[in-house]
Write a protein that holds these residues in place. Structure first.
Motif, mmCIF file in Angstrom:
data_model
loop_
_atom_site.group_PDB
_atom_site.id
_atom_site.type_symbol
_atom_site.label_atom_id
_atom_site.label_comp_id
_atom_site.label_asym_id
_atom_site.label_seq_id
_atom_site.Cartn_x
_atom_site.Cartn_y
_atom_site.Cartn_z
ATOM 1 N N SER A 134 0.451 8.524 5.097
ATOM 2 C CA SER A 134 -0.003 8.717 3.574
ATOM 3 C C SER A 134 -0.642 7.427 3.086
ATOM 4 C CB SER A 134 1.398 8.693 2.807
ATOM 5 O OG SER A 134 1.114 8.726 1.253
ATOM 6 N N VAL A 135 -0.072 6.008 3.702
ATOM 7 C CA VAL A 135 -0.625 4.939 3.140
ATOM 8 C C VAL A 135 -2.176 4.878 3.857
ATOM 9 C CG1 VAL A 135 -0.714 2.405 3.541
ATOM 10 C CG2 VAL A 135 1.268 3.674 2.684
ATOM 11 N N SER A 136 -2.381 5.241 5.145
ATOM 12 C CA SER A 136 -3.603 5.196 5.628
ATOM 13 C C SER A 136 -4.677 6.049 5.028
ATOM 14 C CB SER A 136 -3.663 5.561 6.943
ATOM 15 O OG SER A 136 -2.923 4.587 7.968
ATOM 16 N N ALA A 137 -4.206 7.174 4.462
ATOM 17 C CA ALA A 137 -4.959 7.983 3.422
ATOM 18 C C ALA A 137 -5.433 7.512 2.145
ATOM 19 C CB ALA A 137 -4.465 9.280 3.671
ATOM 20 N N THR A 138 -4.307 6.756 1.519
ATOM 21 C CA THR A 138 -4.399 6.317 0.257
ATOM 22 C C THR A 138 -4.624 4.951 -0.281
ATOM 23 O OG1 THR A 138 -2.142 6.455 -0.006
ATOM 24 C CG2 THR A 138 -3.073 8.414 -0.421
ATOM 25 N N HIS A 139 -4.326 4.059 0.752
ATOM 26 C CA HIS A 139 -4.170 2.620 0.290
ATOM 27 C C HIS A 139 -5.225 1.846 1.003
ATOM 28 C CE1 HIS A 139 -0.238 3.689 -1.235
ATOM 29 N NE2 HIS A 139 0.143 2.791 -1.534
ATOM 30 N N ASP A 140 -6.459 2.026 0.660
ATOM 31 C CA ASP A 140 -7.487 1.522 1.433
ATOM 32 C C ASP A 140 -7.687 0.085 0.951
ATOM 33 O OD1 ASP A 140 -8.431 2.224 -0.929
ATOM 34 O OD2 ASP A 140 -10.443 3.087 -0.370
ATOM 35 N N PHE A 141 -7.143 -0.338 -0.161
ATOM 36 C CA PHE A 141 -7.149 -1.777 -0.890
ATOM 37 C C PHE A 141 -6.037 -2.627 0.065
ATOM 38 C CE2 PHE A 141 -4.249 0.893 -3.190
ATOM 39 C CZ PHE A 141 -3.046 0.189 -3.063
ATOM 40 N N LEU A 142 -5.326 -2.104 0.890
ATOM 41 C CA LEU A 142 -4.358 -2.793 1.652
ATOM 42 C C LEU A 142 -4.816 -3.431 2.818
ATOM 43 C CD1 LEU A 142 -1.042 -1.168 1.952
ATOM 44 C CD2 LEU A 142 -1.448 -2.996 0.443
ATOM 45 N N SER A 143 -4.730 -4.717 3.210
ATOM 46 C CA SER A 143 -5.294 -5.399 4.458
ATOM 47 C C SER A 143 -4.249 -4.682 5.636
ATOM 48 C CB SER A 143 -5.119 -6.876 4.638
ATOM 49 O OG SER A 143 -3.905 -7.171 4.618
ATOM 50 N N LEU A 144 -4.827 -4.710 6.918
ATOM 51 C CA LEU A 144 -4.186 -4.279 7.894
ATOM 52 C C LEU A 144 -2.649 -5.001 8.213
ATOM 53 C CD1 LEU A 144 -4.044 -2.153 10.337
ATOM 54 C CD2 LEU A 144 -5.249 -3.638 11.579
ATOM 55 N N LYS A 145 -3.024 -6.373 8.094
ATOM 56 C CA LYS A 145 -1.782 -7.092 8.317
ATOM 57 C C LYS A 145 -0.869 -6.734 7.032
ATOM 58 C CE LYS A 145 -0.060 -11.960 8.475
ATOM 59 N NZ LYS A 145 1.263 -11.138 7.949
#
Length: 142
Positions: free
Chosen positions: A21-32
């Protein structure tokens, strides 16, 4: 739609759904930050009423509430846009008396979802609860 309370045996499935879900919706998050948050999430579970949500015995999402506050709501990205989020939200409001939620300001779809479901923005913080540079909107049910 059915739900049941999660157990520790469900944590792996919950984290896998959260990651999708986060991979699909939270593109503002850094990978770390995404990796750090994923490690932190299970620490919250014992303090929340974590519910698994099913359609025809298929896990489509999970929620976590603390009293009247919705701490988390995530849907499998393959199940978004089908009205399930609205159904879950309405059950959380009616059956679990949810009255407030916080949302990342940069998550426009989530913000619009909560506004459409009767919430209104009451305040804003410049960082998340861990001090990360992600502005948070505090919403309450009208």
């Amino acid at each position: 739609m059915k739900n049941r309370q999660a157990t520790t045996n469900d944590y792996e499935a919950i984290l896998n759904l959260w990651d999708r879900s986060v991979s699909a919706t939270h593109d503002f998050l850094s990978l770390k930050d995404k990796e750090d948050i994923k490690k932190e999430i299970p620490m919250y579970f014992p303090h929340l009423d974590v519910r698994l949500w099913f359609v025809e015995n298929v896990l489509i999402g999970f929620s976590g509430t603390n009293r009247q506050h919705l701490e988390m709501l995530f849907l499998d990205p393959a199940e978004t846009g089908k009205g399930y989020g609205k159904q879950i939200m309405q059950q959380l409001i009616k059956e679990f008396n949810v009255r407030s939620v916080d949302v990342n300001k940069d998550n426009e779809n989530a913000k619009m979802f909560y506004l459409k479901n009767g919430f209104t923005i009451v305040s804003e913080e410049p960082t998340d609860s861990s001090g990360r540079q992600y502005p948070i909107l505090h919403l309450e049910l009208k």
